[in-house]
Design a protein around this motif. Structure first.
Motif, PDB file in Angstrom:
ATOM      1  N   ARG A  87     -33.965  16.180  38.927  1.00 39.73           N
ATOM      2  CA  ARG A  87     -33.015  16.653  39.924  1.00 39.73           C
ATOM      3  C   ARG A  87     -32.708  15.515  40.890  1.00 39.73           C
ATOM      4  NH1 ARG A  87     -35.502  18.796  44.807  1.00 39.73           N
ATOM      5  NH2 ARG A  87     -37.763  18.512  44.757  1.00 39.73           N
ATOM      6  N   GLY A  88     -31.515  15.558  41.473  1.00 37.03           N
ATOM      7  CA  GLY A  88     -31.132  14.549  42.441  1.00 37.03           C
ATOM      8  C   GLY A  88     -30.057  13.601  41.933  1.00 37.03           C
ATOM      9  N   THR A  89     -29.686  12.670  42.792  1.00 39.22           N
ATOM     10  CA  THR A  89     -28.625  11.712  42.488  1.00 39.22           C
ATOM     11  C   THR A  89     -29.178  10.303  42.404  1.00 39.22           C
ATOM     12  OG1 THR A  89     -26.482  10.852  43.248  1.00 39.22           O
ATOM     13  CG2 THR A  89     -28.051  11.474  44.958  1.00 39.22           C
ATOM     14  N   GLU A  90     -28.585   9.500  41.528  1.00 37.99           N
ATOM     15  CA  GLU A  90     -28.949   8.090  41.404  1.00 37.99           C
ATOM     16  C   GLU A  90     -27.715   7.312  40.967  1.00 37.99           C
ATOM     17  OE1 GLU A  90     -32.145   8.453  38.673  1.00 37.99           O
ATOM     18  OE2 GLU A  90     -30.876   8.655  36.906  1.00 37.99           O
ATOM     19  N   VAL A  91     -27.715   6.021  41.276  1.00 39.30           N
ATOM     20  CA  VAL A  91     -26.574   5.182  40.903  1.00 39.30           C
ATOM     21  C   VAL A  91     -27.103   3.895  40.280  1.00 39.30           C
ATOM     22  CG1 VAL A  91     -24.495   4.000  41.698  1.00 39.30           C
ATOM     23  CG2 VAL A  91     -25.174   6.142  42.778  1.00 39.30           C
ATOM     24  N   PHE A  92     -26.525   3.511  39.153  1.00 38.36           N
ATOM     25  CA  PHE A  92     -26.946   2.321  38.421  1.00 38.36           C
ATOM     26  C   PHE A  92     -26.028   1.137  38.719  1.00 38.36           C
ATOM     27  CE2 PHE A  92     -28.713   5.851  36.151  1.00 38.36           C
ATOM     28  CZ  PHE A  92     -29.913   5.398  35.625  1.00 38.36           C
ATOM     29  N   ALA A  93     -26.605  -0.060  38.734  1.00 39.90           N
ATOM     30  CA  ALA A  93     -25.837  -1.281  38.967  1.00 39.90           C
ATOM     31  C   ALA A  93     -26.645  -2.459  38.431  1.00 39.90           C
ATOM     32  CB  ALA A  93     -25.528  -1.455  40.450  1.00 39.90           C
ATOM     33  N   ILE A  94     -25.993  -3.621  38.360  1.00 35.41           N
ATOM     34  CA  ILE A  94     -26.666  -4.834  37.892  1.00 35.41           C
ATOM     35  C   ILE A  94     -26.597  -5.942  38.938  1.00 35.41           C
ATOM     36  CG2 ILE A  94     -26.709  -6.653  36.140  1.00 35.41           C
ATOM     37  CD1 ILE A  94     -25.542  -4.645  34.162  1.00 35.41           C
ATOM     38  N   SER A  95     -25.388  -6.308  39.349  1.00 33.03           N
ATOM     39  CA  SER A  95     -25.217  -7.437  40.269  1.00 33.03           C
ATOM     40  C   SER A  95     -25.642  -7.074  41.684  1.00 33.03           C
ATOM     41  CB  SER A  95     -23.754  -7.888  40.286  1.00 33.03           C
ATOM     42  OG  SER A  95     -22.938  -6.907  40.902  1.00 33.03           O
ATOM     43  N   LYS A  96     -25.856  -8.100  42.501  1.00 31.44           N
ATOM     44  CA  LYS A  96     -26.219  -7.872  43.904  1.00 31.44           C
ATOM     45  C   LYS A  96     -25.118  -7.098  44.618  1.00 31.44           C
ATOM     46  CE  LYS A  96     -28.311  -8.591  47.927  1.00 31.44           C
ATOM     47  NZ  LYS A  96     -27.313  -8.036  48.877  1.00 31.44           N
ATOM     48  N   GLU A  97     -23.858  -7.503  44.402  1.00 33.75           N
ATOM     49  CA  GLU A  97     -22.759  -6.800  45.054  1.00 33.75           C
ATOM     50  C   GLU A  97     -22.655  -5.366  44.547  1.00 33.75           C
ATOM     51  OE1 GLU A  97     -19.116  -8.933  44.885  1.00 33.75           O
ATOM     52  OE2 GLU A  97     -18.056  -7.534  46.209  1.00 33.75           O
ATOM     53  N   GLY A  98     -22.870  -5.191  43.234  1.00 35.11           N
ATOM     54  CA  GLY A  98     -22.847  -3.845  42.672  1.00 35.11           C
ATOM     55  C   GLY A  98     -23.931  -2.968  43.261  1.00 35.11           C
ATOM     56  N   VAL A 115     -31.740  15.201  46.173  1.00 36.79           N
ATOM     57  CA  VAL A 115     -32.835  14.234  46.190  1.00 36.79           C
ATOM     58  C   VAL A 115     -32.244  12.852  45.945  1.00 36.79           C
ATOM     59  CG1 VAL A 115     -34.904  13.439  45.000  1.00 36.79           C
ATOM     60  CG2 VAL A 115     -34.551  15.888  45.390  1.00 36.79           C
ATOM     61  N   ASN A 116     -32.608  11.896  46.775  1.00 36.17           N
ATOM     62  CA  ASN A 116     -32.090  10.530  46.628  1.00 36.17           C
ATOM     63  C   ASN A 116     -33.021   9.741  45.708  1.00 36.17           C
ATOM     64  OD1 ASN A 116     -31.134   7.908  46.896  1.00 36.17           O
ATOM     65  ND2 ASN A 116     -30.710   8.126  49.092  1.00 36.17           N
ATOM     66  N   ARG A 117     -32.583   9.553  44.464  1.00 36.44           N
ATOM     67  CA  ARG A 117     -33.371   8.817  43.473  1.00 36.44           C
ATOM     68  C   ARG A 117     -33.116   7.305  43.537  1.00 36.44           C
ATOM     69  NH1 ARG A 117     -34.961  12.322  39.050  1.00 36.44           N
ATOM     70  NH2 ARG A 117     -34.569  10.650  37.548  1.00 36.44           N
ATOM     71  N   GLY A 118     -32.179   6.911  44.411  1.00 38.37           N
ATOM     72  CA  GLY A 118     -31.967   5.507  44.694  1.00 38.37           C
ATOM     73  C   GLY A 118     -31.084   4.761  43.713  1.00 38.37           C
ATOM     74  N   VAL A 119     -31.088   3.446  43.859  1.00 39.13           N
ATOM     75  CA  VAL A 119     -30.323   2.547  42.997  1.00 39.13           C
ATOM     76  C   VAL A 119     -31.213   2.128  41.831  1.00 39.13           C
ATOM     77  CG1 VAL A 119     -29.116   0.339  42.853  1.00 39.13           C
ATOM     78  CG2 VAL A 119     -28.952   1.724  44.946  1.00 39.13           C
ATOM     79  N   LYS A 120     -30.687   2.247  40.618  1.00 41.81           N
ATOM     80  CA  LYS A 120     -31.458   1.932  39.409  1.00 41.81           C
ATOM     81  C   LYS A 120     -30.837   0.747  38.654  1.00 41.81           C
ATOM     82  CE  LYS A 120     -34.228   5.436  40.051  1.00 41.81           C
ATOM     83  NZ  LYS A 120     -34.269   6.603  39.129  1.00 41.81           N
ATOM     84  N   ASP A 121     -31.667   0.042  37.919  1.00 42.47           N
ATOM     85  CA  ASP A 121     -31.210  -1.093  37.117  1.00 42.47           C
ATOM     86  C   ASP A 121     -30.336  -0.607  35.967  1.00 42.47           C
ATOM     87  OD1 ASP A 121     -30.921  -3.533  35.824  1.00 42.47           O
ATOM     88  OD2 ASP A 121     -32.823  -3.334  34.747  1.00 42.47           O
ATOM     89  N   GLY A 122     -29.098  -1.089  35.924  1.00 43.70           N
ATOM     90  CA  GLY A 122     -28.170  -0.655  34.887  1.00 43.70           C
ATOM     91  C   GLY A 122     -27.932  -1.685  33.808  1.00 43.70           C
ATOM     92  N   SER A 123     -28.862  -2.621  33.650  1.00 48.16           N
ATOM     93  CA  SER A 123     -28.654  -3.714  32.698  1.00 48.16           C
ATOM     94  C   SER A 123     -28.609  -3.250  31.246  1.00 48.16           C
ATOM     95  CB  SER A 123     -29.741  -4.779  32.868  1.00 48.16           C
ATOM     96  OG  SER A 123     -31.029  -4.235  32.691  1.00 48.16           O
ATOM     97  N   TRP A 124     -29.009  -2.015  30.974  1.00 46.80           N
ATOM     98  CA  TRP A 124     -28.986  -1.477  29.607  1.00 46.80           C
ATOM     99  C   TRP A 124     -27.716  -0.671  29.323  1.00 46.80           C
ATOM    100  CZ3 TRP A 124     -29.063   3.953  29.241  1.00 46.80           C
ATOM    101  CH2 TRP A 124     -29.363   4.622  30.439  1.00 46.80           C
ATOM    102  N   LEU A 125     -26.869  -0.501  30.310  1.00 45.72           N
ATOM    103  CA  LEU A 125     -25.679   0.333  30.152  1.00 45.72           C
ATOM    104  C   LEU A 125     -24.472  -0.518  29.739  1.00 45.72           C
ATOM    105  CD1 LEU A 125     -26.197   2.554  33.312  1.00 45.72           C
ATOM    106  CD2 LEU A 125     -26.307   3.334  30.926  1.00 45.72           C
ATOM    107  N   TYR A 126     -23.824  -0.139  28.672  1.00 47.85           N
ATOM    108  CA  TYR A 126     -22.707  -0.916  28.118  1.00 47.85           C
ATOM    109  C   TYR A 126     -21.613  -1.170  29.145  1.00 47.85           C
ATOM    110  CZ  TYR A 126     -18.884  -2.311  25.017  1.00 47.85           C
ATOM    111  OH  TYR A 126     -17.854  -2.994  24.420  1.00 47.85           O
TER     112      TYR A 126
END
Length: 312
Positions: A87-98, A115-126
């Protein structure tokens, strides 16, 4: 500023979203359409990166990325909802600006009691690996979470995403009419005024429009200020940044050996000398030189008269 908005999945039959209490495709579409409308109402250029057809899943992902790259959007945003028992929200990104953008967006959605699940590493996302600009993938909540689906509101979620992206919100009526009336953040308005007083210019080399809206120019000025005073450079109007700004605007007495690192760094920046936060011999000499040029009391101390010459 040009945004590329990718409404996740919604490309049947080869690319459809998760199904739980609600269907992800439906939620993505409800939120994504509103985000596009609101950004346009705020006079941003928007490119819809969602494909209308694809031969397979890989082709669907390729078309989204290719559209963003061909249109040379400034920021790419892929909108989704999660599944899998959490449950909750999260956002994926790779770069510092992202990641900076992602943090603003996830924090804004979390204010809706997710629930704030935070910023996650998105390096595996196409879609994040292959876009040429700062890119984020938003997971607004879990379609199989009763708690998340009970609080889901497409209008509020879209406004939260837009606020995270631009610092502004648009009500539903204004969005439909294309006549935006952004909400004004009074705290941000005060910060913009303070940055202008301190002559912290935006990335175009100009003072800010004091409008209470967190646009890219304001973000660039906030980042410049944070760098000058030695804070984390995140472009966020946070408590530490406000405290540092208030410290300098209070015009504290500065002299040899004082320990006000933030104000010392600002003075060093204004006098164009090495910025280390230490009021030592070099800083005292620079202050003496400035006072001599300005024909004010030459004592090497930054008191109210010297401050007034620097920031008024």
């Amino acid at each position: 500023m040009k945004y590329g908005i990718d409404i996740g999945h919604n490309c049947p039959p080869v690319d459809t979203g998760a199904v739980g209490i609600r269907k992800e495709d439906e939620l993505n579409k409800q939120v994504g359409d509103r985000v596009i409308e609101k950004l346009k109402a705020l006079k941003y250029e928007v490119v819809d990166c969602t494909p209308s057809f694809a031969s397979n899943l890989g082709n669907s992902l390729y078309k989204r990325v290719n559209k963003a790259n061909e249109e040379k959007v400034d920021v790419y945003v892929s909108i989704h909802f999660n599944s899998g028992g959490g449950r909750g929200t999260e956002v994926f990104a790779i770069s510092k600006e992202g990641k900076d953008i992602a943090k603003r967006v996830v924090d804004a959605i979390a204010t809706l009691d997710y629930v704030n699940r935070g910023v996650k590493d998105g390096s595996w996302l196409y879609v994040l690996k292959n876009t040429k600009m700062p890119a984020i993938l938003v997971e607004g909540g879990f379609v199989d979470s009763k708690e998340d689906m009970q609080r889901f509101n497409a209008e509020k979620t879209a406004n939260a995403i837009v606020k995270g992206l631009t610092g502004s919100t648009v009500n539903e009526k204004d969005s439909e009419n294309g006549d935006a009336k952004p909400s004004v953040d009074i705290a941000l308005l005060k910060m913009q005024n303070g940055l202008n007083i301190l002559n912290i210019l935006d990335y175009t080399g100009k003072k800010l429009n004091e409008d209470g809206i967190m646009g890219e120019k304001t973000i660039s000025s906030v980042k410049r200020f944070q760098g000058i005073v030695g804070l984390e450079i995140n472009g966020i109007n946070d408590l530490k940044t406000n405290v540092a700004l208030a410290n300098i605007l209070s015009k504290p007495l500065l002299k040899f050996g004082n320990n006000n690192i933030v104000a010392n760094r600002y003075i060093q920046w204004r006098l164009n000398i090495i910025i280390d936060g230490i009021f030592g011999n070099d800083t005292e000499k620079a202050v003496l030189k400035y006072q001599t040029i300005k024909k004010i009391n030459v004592d090497g101390i930054v008191g109210i008269i010297t401050w007034n010459g620097l920031i008024v």
